[in-house]
Design a protein around this motif. Sequence first.
Motif, PDB file in Angstrom:
ATOM      1  N   PRO A 147       0.840  -1.195   0.000  1.00 17.44           N
ATOM      2  CA  PRO A 147       0.000   0.000   0.000  1.00 17.44           C
ATOM      3  C   PRO A 147       0.871   1.239   0.000  1.00 17.44           C
ATOM      4  CG  PRO A 147       0.296  -0.728   2.235  1.00 17.44           C
ATOM      5  CD  PRO A 147       1.097  -1.681   1.371  1.00 17.44           C
ATOM      6  N   PRO A 148       0.275   2.438  -0.020  1.00 18.86           N
ATOM      7  CA  PRO A 148       1.079   3.641   0.241  1.00 18.86           C
ATOM      8  C   PRO A 148       1.769   3.523   1.593  1.00 18.86           C
ATOM      9  CG  PRO A 148      -1.076   4.242  -0.625  1.00 18.86           C
ATOM     10  CD  PRO A 148      -1.118   2.769  -0.352  1.00 18.86           C
ATOM     11  N   TYR A 149       2.982   4.034   1.664  1.00 20.69           N
ATOM     12  CA  TYR A 149       3.746   3.963   2.908  1.00 20.69           C
ATOM     13  C   TYR A 149       3.308   5.079   3.860  1.00 20.69           C
ATOM     14  CZ  TYR A 149       6.937   1.276  -0.093  1.00 20.69           C
ATOM     15  OH  TYR A 149       7.486   0.379  -0.962  1.00 20.69           O
ATOM     16  N   LEU A 150       3.230   4.763   5.128  1.00 15.73           N
ATOM     17  CA  LEU A 150       2.938   5.791   6.123  1.00 15.73           C
ATOM     18  C   LEU A 150       3.996   6.900   6.091  1.00 15.73           C
ATOM     19  CD1 LEU A 150       1.774   3.569   9.117  1.00 15.73           C
ATOM     20  CD2 LEU A 150       0.399   5.298   7.929  1.00 15.73           C
ATOM     21  N   GLU A 151       5.221   6.508   5.765  1.00 19.27           N
ATOM     22  CA  GLU A 151       6.330   7.482   5.757  1.00 19.27           C
ATOM     23  C   GLU A 151       6.160   8.568   4.698  1.00 19.27           C
ATOM     24  OE1 GLU A 151       7.964   3.944   7.878  1.00 19.27           O
ATOM     25  OE2 GLU A 151       6.613   4.278   6.196  1.00 19.27           O
ATOM     26  N   VAL A 152       5.351   8.338   3.672  1.00 20.93           N
ATOM     27  CA  VAL A 152       5.212   9.343   2.609  1.00 20.93           C
ATOM     28  C   VAL A 152       3.823   9.962   2.561  1.00 20.93           C
ATOM     29  CG1 VAL A 152       6.966   8.201   1.212  1.00 20.93           C
ATOM     30  CG2 VAL A 152       4.554   7.684   0.799  1.00 20.93           C
ATOM     31  N   MET A 153       2.950   9.603   3.476  1.00 23.56           N
ATOM     32  CA  MET A 153       1.585  10.138   3.440  1.00 23.56           C
ATOM     33  C   MET A 153       1.573  11.662   3.483  1.00 23.56           C
ATOM     34  SD  MET A 153      -0.758   7.858   2.998  1.00 23.56           S
ATOM     35  CE  MET A 153      -2.194   8.791   3.517  1.00 23.56           C
ATOM     36  N   HIS A 154       2.510  12.260   4.229  1.00 20.33           N
ATOM     37  CA  HIS A 154       2.520  13.724   4.347  1.00 20.33           C
ATOM     38  C   HIS A 154       2.759  14.412   3.005  1.00 20.33           C
ATOM     39  CE1 HIS A 154       6.786  12.706   4.519  1.00 20.33           C
ATOM     40  NE2 HIS A 154       7.038  13.944   4.154  1.00 20.33           N
ATOM     41  N   LEU A 155       3.392  13.707   2.053  1.00 19.98           N
ATOM     42  CA  LEU A 155       3.628  14.302   0.744  1.00 19.98           C
ATOM     43  C   LEU A 155       2.325  14.583   0.013  1.00 19.98           C
ATOM     44  CD1 LEU A 155       6.655  12.196  -0.567  1.00 19.98           C
ATOM     45  CD2 LEU A 155       6.691  14.503   0.380  1.00 19.98           C
TER      46      LEU A 155
END
Length: 291
Positions: free
Chosen positions: A145-153
């Motif tokens: 899935p989308p990574y939590l680490e990049v959600m802010h992008l």
Amino acid sequence: MGKILITGATGNLGSRTLELLLKKVPSNQVAVLVRNPESEKIKKFVQEGIEAHQGDYFDYDSLLRAFNGVEKVMLISAQAFTDRNTQHFNVIAAAKQAGVKHVIFTSIIRRENSNLIVPEVSMSDLFAEQTLKASGLTYTILQNPPYLEVMHLYFGDALKVGVRVPAGSGKVAAASLDDLAAANVAVLTQNGHENKSYTLSGSEASSFADIAEALSEISEINIPYEAISEKEYIDTLVANGFPVFMTDFLLGWVRGINTGEFSETSGDLERLIGRKPMTYKEFFKIKSPFA
């Protein structure tokens, strides 16, 4: 157990996978493929006994040399905007020629019969999956899935402007890189995952409105959620310095989230790692997107 090789071992997912793998198997059973074996990220592991092979996905001969004597290859998918089809094909073909038994590939989560196309990702991942299945190699496909680490992008500086994204009520069951790396290691070190595909969604899905609410609770500041047009979203990204090709890329992910493309909570990730994956609320408490 035969030798295991990890590609992309200096990247975010590959490096985490390598670190966790070395806690499970002796270092002399582990190899990596990297562009620069002298990098500080790899030198410390070489000192512990792993084999570091110089090469990349475009250099077929380097792949053949690296895969010699290897039983399992962890194929970390290539970066976007880099001719992914050629790179993935080269790795799979070289693995077949070199006598590798099992290739594990990190792909993107995709709903059955979905029409969504994330630029630079969806179609090339599908091509790699089909190529791997047709190769005759034993395979495991780990759809990420989308990574939590990049959600802010996707939503920008929430502390200053709130969560401002195009409208949609869909949710995303994002997962952390640490949990996904643990799933990689489980497949690399256990039997029973041959010729299977897993949907490695997180354990809790959230909409952008949910994220705004969670960030408000964590920061103790009101973080509003605002639905904006796709044009305004693109214009805002450009104003913040993103090149046009990246704005289309980010918009593709946001569209996927808003349509529920990544909303499924399959339980596959939890079963592979033997514990509940980190939730988005737990992640944001530990790693603030405001930094």
